[in-house]
Design an enzyme around this catalytic site. Sequence first.
Site, PDB file in Angstrom:
ATOM      1  N   TYR A  18      -3.771  47.258  70.816  1.00  0.00           N
ATOM      2  CA  TYR A  18      -3.711  46.083  71.696  1.00  0.00           C
ATOM      3  C   TYR A  18      -2.266  45.595  71.821  1.00  0.00           C
ATOM      4  O   TYR A  18      -1.772  45.335  72.920  1.00  0.00           O
ATOM      5  CB  TYR A  18      -4.619  44.974  71.149  1.00  0.00           C
ATOM      6  CG  TYR A  18      -4.463  43.649  71.842  1.00  0.00           C
ATOM      7  CD1 TYR A  18      -4.916  43.467  73.146  1.00  0.00           C
ATOM      8  CD2 TYR A  18      -3.847  42.565  71.211  1.00  0.00           C
ATOM      9  CE1 TYR A  18      -4.759  42.248  73.793  1.00  0.00           C
ATOM     10  CE2 TYR A  18      -3.686  41.349  71.841  1.00  0.00           C
ATOM     11  CZ  TYR A  18      -4.144  41.205  73.133  1.00  0.00           C
ATOM     12  OH  TYR A  18      -3.980  40.000  73.781  1.00  0.00           O
ATOM     13  N   GLU A  40     -10.595  34.881  74.969  1.00  0.00           N
ATOM     14  CA  GLU A  40      -9.743  33.827  74.412  1.00  0.00           C
ATOM     15  C   GLU A  40     -10.554  32.558  74.134  1.00  0.00           C
ATOM     16  O   GLU A  40     -10.338  31.891  73.120  1.00  0.00           O
ATOM     17  CB  GLU A  40      -8.574  33.497  75.358  1.00  0.00           C
ATOM     18  CG  GLU A  40      -7.603  34.631  75.620  1.00  0.00           C
ATOM     19  CD  GLU A  40      -6.775  35.071  74.414  1.00  0.00           C
ATOM     20  OE1 GLU A  40      -6.852  34.417  73.348  1.00  0.00           O
ATOM     21  OE2 GLU A  40      -6.070  36.070  74.537  1.00  0.00           O
ATOM     22  N   TRP A  48      -7.892  36.275  66.255  1.00  0.00           N
ATOM     23  CA  TRP A  48      -7.944  37.255  67.334  1.00  0.00           C
ATOM     24  C   TRP A  48      -8.512  38.591  66.834  1.00  0.00           C
ATOM     25  O   TRP A  48      -9.212  39.282  67.557  1.00  0.00           O
ATOM     26  CB  TRP A  48      -6.556  37.441  67.952  1.00  0.00           C
ATOM     27  CG  TRP A  48      -6.554  38.404  69.099  1.00  0.00           C
ATOM     28  CD1 TRP A  48      -5.879  39.586  69.185  1.00  0.00           C
ATOM     29  CD2 TRP A  48      -7.267  38.288  70.340  1.00  0.00           C
ATOM     30  NE1 TRP A  48      -6.127  40.197  70.391  1.00  0.00           N
ATOM     31  CE2 TRP A  48      -6.974  39.420  71.117  1.00  0.00           C
ATOM     32  CE3 TRP A  48      -8.142  37.329  70.861  1.00  0.00           C
ATOM     33  CZ2 TRP A  48      -7.518  39.636  72.386  1.00  0.00           C
ATOM     34  CZ3 TRP A  48      -8.680  37.525  72.131  1.00  0.00           C
ATOM     35  CH2 TRP A  48      -8.366  38.671  72.875  1.00  0.00           C
TER      36      TRP A  48
END
Length: 196
Positions: A18, A40, A48
């Site tokens: 990512y 998000e 995350w």
Amino acid sequence: MKNRCEWCEDTFPEYVRYHDKEWGVPVTDDRVQFEFLILESAQAGLSWSTILKKRAGYRQAFSDFDVDKVACFSEKKIQQLTSNPEIIRNEQKIRAAVNNARKFIDIREAFGSFSKYIWSFVGGRPINNRWQSIREVPSTSEESDKLASDLKKRGFKFVGSTIMYAHMQAVGMVNDHTVDCFRHKEVEKEHQNFSL
């Protein structure tokens, strides 16, 4: 060995991928914008890495992030999602995702695309920051404050300034790779070639 942003060191392969392939790269595709909006928002109060591990589950649960399909989710579907272990089973966040899909469509109709709308908050150009250390990277900005405020006025949920700044980082509206990271220059180059 490549130098990377401190936050992705000693993590897991998807996290590094990512960082190396997505984070900070400018996004104009509305489907990807919607994906990050869901992810998000789901992250609120969580890490995350937790969300990234469930990304495939979200993709399946939320119809491959097809905003038109998500906007039509029924009460029965919402209840099913609250018992889906492949996603964060927070009913408020699930309801927010469905609500936000409907509001996303409103913006798309008003502006031609969600991307045109959201990129207007940075004047249609990515912001290239030159942070020396992860400790310098902010969690909000003047732009994310304005964006969050506008989205809330339009009826979006789970879109505070911190969440929207993370969104801006994810979709390349800002380059927050630290200058010692190998991706900083690569992303900066992509930003220079960017056009809406």
